[in-house]
Design an enzyme around this catalytic site. Structure first.
Site, PDB file in Angstrom:
ATOM      1  N   ASP A  61     109.505  21.241  -3.314  1.00 49.35           N
ATOM      2  CA  ASP A  61     108.930  20.385  -4.358  1.00 49.35           C
ATOM      3  C   ASP A  61     107.475  20.732  -4.637  1.00 49.35           C
ATOM      4  O   ASP A  61     107.033  20.658  -5.779  1.00 49.35           O
ATOM      5  CB  ASP A  61     109.065  18.905  -3.966  1.00 49.35           C
ATOM      6  CG  ASP A  61     110.453  18.393  -4.273  1.00 49.35           C
ATOM      7  OD1 ASP A  61     110.942  18.661  -5.389  1.00 49.35           O
ATOM      8  OD2 ASP A  61     111.057  17.750  -3.410  1.00 49.35           O
ATOM      9  N   GLU A  96     104.339  17.148  -0.570  1.00 46.85           N
ATOM     10  CA  GLU A  96     105.138  17.929  -1.527  1.00 46.85           C
ATOM     11  C   GLU A  96     104.704  17.684  -2.968  1.00 46.85           C
ATOM     12  O   GLU A  96     105.402  18.079  -3.896  1.00 46.85           O
ATOM     13  CB  GLU A  96     106.630  17.682  -1.324  1.00 46.85           C
ATOM     14  CG  GLU A  96     107.066  16.235  -1.310  1.00 46.85           C
ATOM     15  CD  GLU A  96     108.560  16.074  -0.993  1.00 46.85           C
ATOM     16  OE1 GLU A  96     109.318  17.050  -0.992  1.00 46.85           O
ATOM     17  OE2 GLU A  96     108.963  14.922  -0.764  1.00 46.85           O
ATOM     18  N   CYS A 114     108.818  22.476   6.066  1.00 44.76           N
ATOM     19  CA  CYS A 114     110.271  22.274   6.131  1.00 44.76           C
ATOM     20  C   CYS A 114     110.984  22.685   4.847  1.00 44.76           C
ATOM     21  O   CYS A 114     112.187  22.519   4.726  1.00 44.76           O
ATOM     22  CB  CYS A 114     110.604  20.821   6.475  1.00 44.76           C
ATOM     23  SG  CYS A 114     110.117  19.655   5.206  1.00 44.76           S
ATOM     24  N   HIS A 121     119.030  21.242  -4.812  1.00 45.81           N
ATOM     25  CA  HIS A 121     119.423  20.583  -3.566  1.00 45.81           C
ATOM     26  C   HIS A 121     120.821  20.993  -3.115  1.00 45.81           C
ATOM     27  O   HIS A 121     121.074  21.162  -1.933  1.00 45.81           O
ATOM     28  CB  HIS A 121     119.362  19.060  -3.736  1.00 45.81           C
ATOM     29  CG  HIS A 121     117.968  18.545  -3.611  1.00 45.81           C
ATOM     30  ND1 HIS A 121     117.283  17.992  -4.663  1.00 45.81           N
ATOM     31  CD2 HIS A 121     117.122  18.538  -2.562  1.00 45.81           C
ATOM     32  CE1 HIS A 121     116.072  17.654  -4.251  1.00 45.81           C
ATOM     33  NE2 HIS A 121     115.945  17.965  -2.999  1.00 45.81           N
TER      34      HIS A 121
HETATM   35  C1  PEP Z   1     111.037  20.196  -0.052  1.00 39.67           C
HETATM   36  O1  PEP Z   1     110.806  19.662  -1.135  1.00 39.67           O
HETATM   37  O2  PEP Z   1     110.558  21.297   0.288  1.00 39.67           O
HETATM   38  C2  PEP Z   1     111.942  19.555   0.908  1.00 39.67           C
HETATM   39  C3  PEP Z   1     112.073  20.000   2.138  1.00 39.67           C
HETATM   40  O3  PEP Z   1     112.665  18.507   0.475  1.00 39.67           O
HETATM   41  P1  PEP Z   1     113.950  18.619  -0.490  1.00 39.67           P
HETATM   42  O4  PEP Z   1     114.294  20.071  -0.647  1.00 39.67           O
HETATM   43  O5  PEP Z   1     115.020  17.820   0.166  1.00 39.67           O
HETATM   44  O6  PEP Z   1     113.436  17.988  -1.747  1.00 39.67           O
HETATM   45 MG    MG Z   2     111.345  17.605  -1.407  1.00 38.10          MG
END
Ligand code: PEP
Ligand code: MG
Length: 538
Positions: free
Chosen positions: A453, A429, A500, A190
Site C-alpha cells: 500500500d 502504509e 511485511c 490481494h
Molecule cells: C501491505 O500493504 O504491504 C500489506 C502488507 O498489507 P496488504 O497487502 O494486506 O494490504
Molecule cells: Mg496494506
C-alpha cells in the site's frame, strides 16, 4: 525437522504446474425469457451489450496475444466475428422486433439455432465454431443479466476466471488448486498475494473461454504463460522444470534451523505472513521465527453474518497454539478496497482504495472492532501475541484505538474472562503515517511497513490496475526514502520495524532493507528459506 516431513511438505513451492482447466464464470447464464412491449428499447439494450462484448473480447485478444501468443488469442477474434456476423445479428434482431422476445431470449434462441447448425456438420473446424457460439452467448447473457455462480471445485484443477476475489479464492480448498489464471488483477492485488501465500502458481492477463474447461494445461508462473493441450515435448519440458525446482527447493532445506544472521553479524527476524491456520503449520514447517502478519480478513470472507467474539477467539487461539510458542501478530480487519465482505454491507465506491477501508471501518463500527479485539486478547492468554492496526493516517486514530482497547479490557474484566497482554503496533502504509512516524513511534510498541500500500499511495498507482502496473515500483526512491525515514524515527523511539509487504520477499531489495536498519522481514511461508539464504549470504 525430519527429512520425511520436509519431503512431503509444501516447502516444494511450485512456480509451474500441469493440470486440467476449470473455467469459472461468475455470472449465471440461465436467462429470463419474457415478452416485451418496448421492442426498440430492448433492441437498444442488446446493441449496447453487443458493443461491450466486442470491446471486452478485443481487450482479451490483445492481452492473450501479448502473454500467450497469437494462436491462443485467435479464439477471441473468432468470437468477435460472431458478434459482428450479419446473419447472427439479423436473427437476434428479428427475435426482438418481430416476436417481442427480450434480449436474453433472443440471443439464446439465435445461438441455439447456429450452435445446432454448426455442431451437426462433420467437420472439426466447423464444430469448433459451435463452441465459439456457446462462449459468445454466455458472454452476452452474462452481460445482460448479472447474477452470480457458485464456485464448486471437487478435484484439483487449474482455475481460470476473468477475475477472482479474495473471498472466492478463500472458499476453495488449497489442495484443489494447482494454479490460477486470471485476465485481470496485478501482482500486488490481494487475491494474488493470497494465492502466493497459499503456494499456488498464478498467471495474469490471460482470458480463458468456458469451452476450455476439462482441457489439459501447463501454467508457467515465472514467465506468465499458459499452454492449453500441450504436446508431449512441452509437457516433458515442464515436468523437468517442476523436478528441477523441487530439487532447488530441497537444497534450501539446509537453512532450516539456521540463524538468520548476515556474515557481518547482523541478526534479522524472519517471520511469516499468513491468512489462516493452515499457513501457520506451513510457516512452522519452513522454520519461521514467528508470524509477522496474520491477515484476519479470512474471518469475514465467505459468510453472510459477522463473526462473533467467540469465533474470533477460537480461530486465533488455534493459530497461537499451532505456532508452537512463536510470537503471532494479528492484524485487525483490513476490508474495503478490493476485499468486500457481505456481512459488513460495504457500499460500492468510486475510489475504494481511498475510501472506507480497514481502520476507518473499525472506528465507524465499534461493535465489529471490539469483538475482534476481545477475541485477540483472549487468544493472547494462550501465547505470545501482538496486535497490528492497518491504514493509519493520524495520531488521532491511534488515540481512538487506545480508547476502544481500554473498553475491550474493561469488558473482559467485568465478564471475568481470561485474557493476555499484547504488544500493539501499526502498519506504516500511507505517506501520512511515514511523515508523522516520529510522533506515532512514541505511541505504539512497533511498526510494520506495508510496502504494497505504501507504494500504491506514494506513487499514486492503483495496485489492482494492470494498466498502470508499469508505474508500480516498490523500489522507487520515494518509497525507499520513506522506509529509511520510518526506520530512523522508530529506532529513535526505541521500537522495532518489520517490513511485511511483498518487497520483503524480493531478493533484489533484501540488502537495501537490511542496510536501512529494518529489524524483521515478514514474507509468504514459501519464501522464508530463500530469504534466509540471501540474508546469511550478505
Ligand atoms: C501491505 O500493504 O504491504 C500489506 C502488507 O498489507 P496488504 O497487502 O494486506 O494490504
Ligand atoms: Mg496494506
Amino acid at each position: 525437522m525430519g527429512e520425511d516431513i520436509v519431503k512431503d511438505s509444501r516447502i516444494e513451492f511450485p512456480s509451474y504446474s500441469i493440470g486440467r482447466l476449470y473455467v469459472y464464470e461468475r455470472k449465471s447464464y440461465r436467462p429470463p425469457h419474457i415478452r416485451v412491449n418496448d421492442t426498440d428499447a430492448e433492441l437498444e439494450r442488446y446493441e449496447k451489450v453487443r458493443r461491450d462484448a466486442v470491446d471486452s473480447l478485443s481487450v482479451a485478444y490483445e492481452r492473450t496475444n501479448e502473454r500467450a501468443g497469437a494462436q491462443n488469442a485467435e479464439i477471441f477474434k473468432a468470437q468477435i466475428m460472431i458478434l459482428k456476423d450479419e446473419e447472427y445479428n439479423a436473427r437476434v434482431i428479428k427475435n426482438i422486433l418481430n416476436d417481442g422476445k427480450n434480449a436474453e431470449w433472443a440471443v439464446s434462441e439465435a445461438s441455439r439455432y447456429f450452435y445446432e447448425l454448426f455442431n451437426s456438420i462433420d467437420d472439426e473446424n466447423v464444430r469448433a465454431k459451435a463452441m465459439d457460439i456457446k462462449d459468445v452467448t454466455n458472454k452476452l447473457i452474462r452481460l445482460l443479466t448479472g447474477t452470480d455462480n457458485a464456485l464448486d471445485i471437487r478435484e484439483p484443477v487449474i482455475l481460470a476466471s476473468a477475475y477472482l476475489s479474495p473471498s472466492e479464492l478463500i472458499q476453495i480448498k488449497r489442495e484443489m488448486l494447482k494454479g490460477i489464471v486470471m485476465l485481470e488483477g496485478s501482482q500486488y492485488s490481494h487475491v494474488v498475494i493470497l494465492a502466493k501465500t497459499l503456494g499456488i502458481p498464478v498467471v495474469l492477463g490471460v482470458y480463458m473461454p468456458d469451452s476450455l474447461t476439462g482441457h489439459e494445461a501447463v501454467i508457467d508462473g515465472v514467465n506468465g504463460q499458459v499452454f492449453v493441450d500441450p504436446d508431449t515435448e512441452l509437457k516433458e519440458k515442464y515436468e523437468r522444470l517442476i523436478d528441477e525446482e523441487a530439487r532447488e527447493n530441497s537444497l534450501l532445506k539446509k537453512y532450516i534451523g539456521v540463524d538468520t544472521v548476515t556474515s557481518y553479524g547482523k541478526k534479522v527476524s524472519l517471520l511469516a505472513n499468513i491468512a489462516g491456520i493452515d499457513d501457520v503449520r506451513y510457516a512452522v514447517e519452513c522454520d519461521s521465527e514467528g508470524i509477522g502478519l496474520t491477515r484476519t480478513e479470512f474471518m469475514f470472507l465467505d459468510r453472510n453474518t459477522l463473526p462473533l467474539e467467540k469465533e474470533h477467539f477460537e480461530a486465533y487461539r488455534d493459530i497461537v497454539l499451532a505456532s508452537g510458542g512463536r510470537n503471532v501478530t494479528f492484524r485487525t480487519l483490513d476490508l474495503g478496497a478490493d476485499k468486500s465482505s457481505a456481512p459488513l454491507h460495504l457500499k460500492a465506491e468510486e475510489n475504494p482504495a481511498l475510501g472506507r477501508r480497514a481502520i476507518r471501518i473499525c472506528l465507524d463500527r465499534k461493535d465489529v472492532f471490539l469483538s475482534q479485539i476481545k477475541g485477540i486478547l483472549r487468544a493472547a492468554a494462550f501465547g505470545d501475541v501482538s496486535i497490528l492496526y492497518p491504514m493509519i493516517t493520524s495520531a488521532d486514530e491511534v488515540v481512538k484505538i487506545g480508547g476502544i482497547m481500554k473498553e475491550a479490557v474493561n469488558e473482559l474484566d467485568a465478564e471475568g474472562v481470561a485474557y493476555g497482554t499484547v504488544k500493539q503496533g501499526i502498519m506504516i502504509e500511507t505517506p501520512a503515517a511515514v511523515f508523522i512516524s516520529d510522533i506515532l513511534a512514541k505511541m505504539v510498541d512497533f511498526f510494520s511497513i506495508g510496502t504494497n500500500d505504501l507504494t500504491q499511495y506514494t506513487l499514486a498507482v492503483d495496485r489492482q490496475n494492470r494498466e498502470v502496473a508499469k508505474y508500480y515500483d516498490p523500489m522507487h526512491e520515494a518509497v525507499m526514502r520513506m522506509i529509511r525515514m520510518t526506520v530512523e524515527n522508530a529506532h529513535k523511539a526505541g521500537i522495532t520495524v518489520t517490513v511485511c509487504g511483498e518487497l520483503a520477499s524480493d531478493l533484489s531489495a533484501t540488502k537495501r532493507l537490511i542496510d536501512m536498519g529494518v529489524d524483521a522481514l515478514s514474507v509468504s511461508p514459501g519464501d522464508l528459506l530463500k530469504i534466509r539464504k540471501a540474508i546469511c549470504e550478505l
